[in-house]
Scaffold this motif. Structure first.
Motif, PDB file in Angstrom:
ATOM      1  N   GLY A  26      10.644  32.773  12.890  1.00  0.00           N
ATOM      2  CA  GLY A  26      11.645  33.778  12.534  1.00  0.00           C
ATOM      3  C   GLY A  26      12.661  33.226  11.562  1.00  0.00           C
ATOM      4  N   SER A  46       9.829  27.635  12.643  1.00  0.00           N
ATOM      5  CA  SER A  46       8.669  27.922  13.489  1.00  0.00           C
ATOM      6  C   SER A  46       8.449  26.811  14.500  1.00  0.00           C
ATOM      7  CB  SER A  46       7.404  28.112  12.641  1.00  0.00           C
ATOM      8  OG  SER A  46       7.034  26.893  12.030  1.00  0.00           O
ATOM      9  N   ALA A  75      10.462  39.069  21.250  1.00  0.00           N
ATOM     10  CA  ALA A  75       9.631  38.570  20.159  1.00  0.00           C
ATOM     11  C   ALA A  75       8.485  39.547  19.922  1.00  0.00           C
ATOM     12  CB  ALA A  75       9.088  37.185  20.500  1.00  0.00           C
ATOM     13  N   ARG A 105       7.128  36.942  16.283  1.00  0.00           N
ATOM     14  CA  ARG A 105       8.255  36.926  15.357  1.00  0.00           C
ATOM     15  C   ARG A 105       9.542  37.167  16.131  1.00  0.00           C
ATOM     16  NH1 ARG A 105       9.228  35.946   9.635  1.00  0.00           N
ATOM     17  NH2 ARG A 105      11.383  36.658   9.337  1.00  0.00           N
ATOM     18  N   ASP A 153      13.517  37.108  15.125  1.00  0.00           N
ATOM     19  CA  ASP A 153      14.634  36.952  14.200  1.00  0.00           C
ATOM     20  C   ASP A 153      15.945  36.983  14.974  1.00  0.00           C
ATOM     21  OD1 ASP A 153      13.124  36.784  11.789  1.00  0.00           O
ATOM     22  OD2 ASP A 153      12.774  38.946  11.908  1.00  0.00           O
TER      23      ASP A 153
END
Length: 209
Positions: free
Chosen positions: A57, A114, A181, A193, A195
């Protein structure tokens, strides 16, 4: 008897985690080779049990811009829900091929970070409850005096998430969603992912630990 004059003692100036956090904690990323064994974002090897995943993210600021000098650490249980730590008192053997802890820095150009890890199992919670699979995450960066602690849950664990006491202590559903996620399938690879927004309308939920 010694008498201390506490009026002479002043509060120590606060400091943030930067701007040289990479040199001290991720020297290889900064182009400095000083550690014999470098910390990294790889928590698994060929013998690690469980579903291999990549967690990735960006961290964004209040303006929605990526923070490119941020450092993150994660701590999680293995695929059977056991932490590789003496503090885990479950009557289970932790996976010896799983490290459970990792450190990563965001890419200096894109802000992307990551971790290569496995999807964790459920772990015991308070009062006999079971916590949904999750990953503990902390953020360090300049402008942040104390590390920001949060949790990564998985959107495809809806049944377990619905029973998680910590997740459901967040009353407003849109706020809960900041801890989810999102699953992506990229060929044979499973990517989640996640963020993180440090502040603003879509600020991620952080925990006071």
């Amino acid at each position: 008897m010694n008498q201390w004059n506490f009026q002479e003692l002043h509060e120590t100036a606060s400091q943030t985690g930067g701007p040289y956090v990479h040199i001290g904690l991720l020297p290889q990323q900064a182009g400095v080779d000083v550690f014999e064994h470098n910390f990294n974002n790889m928590l698994v090897n060929d013998q690690t049990a469980g579903q291999r995943i990549r967690l990735e993210g960006q961290v964004t600021d209040g303006l929605g811009l990526p923070v490119r000098d941020v450092m993150l650490e994660i701590w999680q249980a293995d695929a059977q829900g056991v932490y590789p730590s003496q503090a885990d008192f479950q009557d289970k053997q932790a996976d010896p091929a799983f490290r459970g802890w990792g450190r990563a820095g965001a890419d200096f150009k894109t802000g992307l970070w990551s971790f290569d890890t496995i999807k964790p199992g459920s772990v015991p919670g308070r009062k006999g409850s079971i916590q949904a699979p999750h990953i503990n995450l902390i953020i360090f960066a300049r402008g942040i005096n104390l590390g920001l602690n949060t949790r990564v849950y998985f959107e495809d664990e809806a049944e377990a998430n619905a029973k998680d006491l910590i997740l459901n202590s967040i009353e407003w559903e849109p706020r809960r969603q900041t801890l989810m996620a999102k699953r992506e399938q990229r060929g044979d690879d499973v990517v989640y992912r996640f963020d993180i927004c440090i502040q603003g309308e879509h600020e991620t939920v952080f925990f006071d630990i």
